[in-house]
Design a protein around this motif. Sequence first.
Motif, PDB file in Angstrom:
ATOM      1  N   ARG A  61       1.055  -1.235  -0.178  1.00 53.78           N
ATOM      2  CA  ARG A  61       0.147  -0.175  -0.095  1.00 53.78           C
ATOM      3  C   ARG A  61       0.815   1.019  -0.026  1.00 53.78           C
ATOM      4  N   ALA A  62       0.839   2.027  -0.922  1.00 51.57           N
ATOM      5  CA  ALA A  62       1.637   3.361  -1.133  1.00 51.57           C
ATOM      6  C   ALA A  62       1.294   4.468  -0.549  1.00 51.57           C
ATOM      7  N   GLY A  63      -0.104   4.405  -0.121  1.00 49.89           N
ATOM      8  CA  GLY A  63      -0.295   5.838   0.786  1.00 49.89           C
ATOM      9  C   GLY A  63      -0.689   7.131  -0.152  1.00 49.89           C
ATOM     10  N   ILE A  64      -0.844   8.345   0.696  1.00 50.86           N
ATOM     11  CA  ILE A  64      -0.932   9.350  -0.325  1.00 50.86           C
ATOM     12  C   ILE A  64       0.100   9.881  -1.259  1.00 50.86           C
ATOM     13  N   LEU A  65       1.317   9.919  -0.645  1.00 50.88           N
ATOM     14  CA  LEU A  65       2.292  10.439  -1.337  1.00 50.88           C
ATOM     15  C   LEU A  65       3.715   9.597  -0.806  1.00 50.88           C
ATOM     16  N   THR A  66       4.267   8.799  -1.424  1.00 51.69           N
ATOM     17  CA  THR A  66       5.495   8.003  -0.959  1.00 51.69           C
ATOM     18  C   THR A  66       6.403   7.966  -2.243  1.00 51.69           C
ATOM     19  N   SER A  67       7.662   8.444  -1.827  1.00 53.08           N
ATOM     20  CA  SER A  67       8.653   8.575  -3.004  1.00 53.08           C
ATOM     21  C   SER A  67      10.087   8.388  -2.475  1.00 53.08           C
ATOM     22  N   VAL A  68      10.824   8.057  -3.416  1.00 46.72           N
ATOM     23  CA  VAL A  68      12.286   7.792  -3.017  1.00 46.72           C
ATOM     24  C   VAL A  68      12.805   8.938  -2.961  1.00 46.72           C
ATOM     25  N   GLN A  69      13.512   9.258  -1.997  1.00 44.78           N
ATOM     26  CA  GLN A  69      14.503  10.577  -1.889  1.00 44.78           C
ATOM     27  C   GLN A  69      15.700  10.375  -1.004  1.00 44.78           C
ATOM     28  N   ASP A  70      16.643  11.216  -1.463  1.00 42.62           N
ATOM     29  CA  ASP A  70      17.901  11.242  -0.797  1.00 42.62           C
ATOM     30  C   ASP A  70      18.190  12.925  -0.288  1.00 42.62           C
ATOM     31  N   LEU A  71      19.371  13.138  -0.171  1.00 39.39           N
ATOM     32  CA  LEU A  71      19.723  14.404   0.044  1.00 39.39           C
ATOM     33  C   LEU A  71      19.659  15.350  -1.104  1.00 39.39           C
ATOM     34  N   ALA A 111      15.738  21.459 -10.506  1.00 40.24           N
ATOM     35  CA  ALA A 111      15.559  21.643  -8.927  1.00 40.24           C
ATOM     36  C   ALA A 111      16.345  20.737  -7.928  1.00 40.24           C
ATOM     37  N   THR A 112      16.571  21.147  -6.654  1.00 43.17           N
ATOM     38  CA  THR A 112      17.474  20.166  -5.824  1.00 43.17           C
ATOM     39  C   THR A 112      16.470  18.908  -5.467  1.00 43.17           C
ATOM     40  N   ALA A 113      15.133  18.906  -5.190  1.00 44.56           N
ATOM     41  CA  ALA A 113      14.221  17.811  -5.020  1.00 44.56           C
ATOM     42  C   ALA A 113      14.991  17.292  -3.553  1.00 44.56           C
ATOM     43  N   GLY A 114      14.975  15.918  -3.384  1.00 43.61           N
ATOM     44  CA  GLY A 114      15.594  15.199  -2.247  1.00 43.61           C
ATOM     45  C   GLY A 114      14.568  15.469  -0.934  1.00 43.61           C
ATOM     46  N   ALA A 115      14.743  14.756  -0.062  1.00 38.19           N
ATOM     47  CA  ALA A 115      13.920  14.974   1.432  1.00 38.19           C
ATOM     48  C   ALA A 115      13.885  16.201   1.802  1.00 38.19           C
ATOM     49  N   LEU A 116      12.554  16.573   2.205  1.00 32.00           N
ATOM     50  CA  LEU A 116      12.510  17.950   2.498  1.00 32.00           C
ATOM     51  C   LEU A 116      12.859  17.945   4.007  1.00 32.00           C
ATOM     52  N   THR A 161      15.635  16.891   5.623  1.00 32.93           N
ATOM     53  CA  THR A 161      17.116  16.193   5.533  1.00 32.93           C
ATOM     54  C   THR A 161      17.592  15.865   6.902  1.00 32.93           C
ATOM     55  N   LEU A 162      17.269  16.357   7.921  1.00 34.48           N
ATOM     56  CA  LEU A 162      17.732  15.894   9.278  1.00 34.48           C
ATOM     57  C   LEU A 162      17.346  14.528   9.741  1.00 34.48           C
ATOM     58  N   ALA A 163      15.906  14.432   9.382  1.00 36.72           N
ATOM     59  CA  ALA A 163      15.403  12.966   9.779  1.00 36.72           C
ATOM     60  C   ALA A 163      16.209  12.035   8.851  1.00 36.72           C
ATOM     61  N   LEU A 164      16.376  12.472   7.419  1.00 40.40           N
ATOM     62  CA  LEU A 164      16.891  11.260   6.850  1.00 40.40           C
ATOM     63  C   LEU A 164      18.235  10.845   7.175  1.00 40.40           C
ATOM     64  N   GLU A 165      19.363  12.075   7.454  1.00 42.99           N
ATOM     65  CA  GLU A 165      20.361  11.998   8.059  1.00 42.99           C
ATOM     66  C   GLU A 165      20.632  10.903   9.301  1.00 42.99           C
ATOM     67  N   VAL A 166      19.885  11.126  10.181  1.00 43.95           N
ATOM     68  CA  VAL A 166      19.753  10.362  11.357  1.00 43.95           C
ATOM     69  C   VAL A 166      19.359   8.988  10.948  1.00 43.95           C
ATOM     70  N   GLY A 167      18.353   8.722  10.283  1.00 42.39           N
ATOM     71  CA  GLY A 167      17.757   7.330   9.947  1.00 42.39           C
ATOM     72  C   GLY A 167      18.832   6.616   9.110  1.00 42.39           C
ATOM     73  N   GLN A 201      23.896  10.128   2.639  1.00 46.71           N
ATOM     74  CA  GLN A 201      23.353  10.234   1.459  1.00 46.71           C
ATOM     75  C   GLN A 201      22.407   9.074   0.780  1.00 46.71           C
ATOM     76  N   ALA A 202      22.286   8.062   1.524  1.00 51.53           N
ATOM     77  CA  ALA A 202      21.763   6.951   0.991  1.00 51.53           C
ATOM     78  C   ALA A 202      20.085   7.292   0.650  1.00 51.53           C
ATOM     79  N   ALA A 203      19.651   6.707  -0.252  1.00 51.33           N
ATOM     80  CA  ALA A 203      18.114   6.899  -0.654  1.00 51.33           C
ATOM     81  C   ALA A 203      17.281   6.128   0.620  1.00 51.33           C
ATOM     82  N   ALA A 204      16.245   6.813   0.669  1.00 51.04           N
ATOM     83  CA  ALA A 204      14.968   6.197   1.529  1.00 51.04           C
ATOM     84  C   ALA A 204      13.677   6.398   1.077  1.00 51.04           C
ATOM     85  N   LEU A 205      12.678   6.159   1.860  1.00 48.00           N
ATOM     86  CA  LEU A 205      11.359   6.324   1.273  1.00 48.00           C
ATOM     87  C   LEU A 205      10.741   7.463   2.204  1.00 48.00           C
TER      88      LEU A 205
END
Length: 347
Positions: free
Chosen positions: A6-16, A27-32, A34-40, A49-53
């Motif tokens: 189940r994908a949900g409302i909006l799920t995408s692949v993002q990195d930094l 555009a830069t795009a990436g995780a909005l 970025t602090l949460a992504l770096e900690v995860g 900089q690894a990609a996550a959902l």
Amino acid sequence: MIEVLRAGILTSVQDLGRPGFRHLGVATAGALDTLALEVGNRLVGNLPQAAALEVTMGPTVLRFARPTRLAITGAEFDATLDGEPVHSWWSLPVRAGQELVLRGATRGVRSYICVRGGIDVLPMLGSRSTDLCARFGGLGGRPLREGDRLAVGAPALRAGIALDAPPFGVKAPEWCRFAAVAQAPVRRGTHAAGAERAVTIRLLRGPEYESFTSAAHRAFWSEEWRVTPQSNRMGYRLAGGTLAREARNELLSHAVLPGTVQVPPNGQPIVLMGDGQTTGGYARIGSVIRADLWKLAQVRLNGSIRFVPSSREEALFALGEERAYLRQIDVAMAMHEERLQRSKRAA
């Protein structure tokens, strides 16, 4: 592989994101957040900089085909792994065949699902991020949908915590001292009774700040601004008092960045986000400091924000405090790994 049930409302692949191409209109795009992504990524042994959902609000259901290690950061979700509750800002082992369910965000907007090795999609311009506006990057340049299968990359050379190590967590940034900002006075009557407390966002004055009226200056700093439902990853449209300019002259196109606060002719500000355009012609009244972009990314639709002025020195100091928080996590994880290895040798 990770299967999207189940994908949900909006799920995408993002990195930094993909910095360095804005002069080409990319555009830069990436995780909005970025602090949460770096900690995860740190929690699962990945490079920052690894990609996550990036999961927006949910609900989302994923099935893991192989054993891995998982961390959920960012927004607080009602999440379970095979029916057992799991919490944000924790690193935990995942067995083959287990299902992760994120029913919905209870606080915040965007959550990041990081797995050991990162999401392995084809890099474009040095990034695996999905640019949803330009429709490239990520998985076919689009949000995820049911039935998608995502490959997981090889772990970093030094992955750190073993896949089957016991769960552990870190302190969320919003509970840390560096995330606290002095509250600005609120104009009487601008705060709705029973509404959630407005999120305080620090700003640098923009190039056209002085072209606005003194009344607009007072309103900009004293009012609470509501994030309207017309907001998205390109920009947050805000509703509040009308910001009028003294000068009515047309502006030449100029460079803009994530965090730039533009004011179109209707006087209602727009804060550009990660997928925002690279040039614009509206007056720039301010710019969100980089250290507060993650807080802005977690404000819900119809939520409120308040702006407080910041100096360049204060903005750099705030960014340094954020980096210090990440270094503390690095040190804590190294100590935790050392303890686990000592226990294993003793056994």
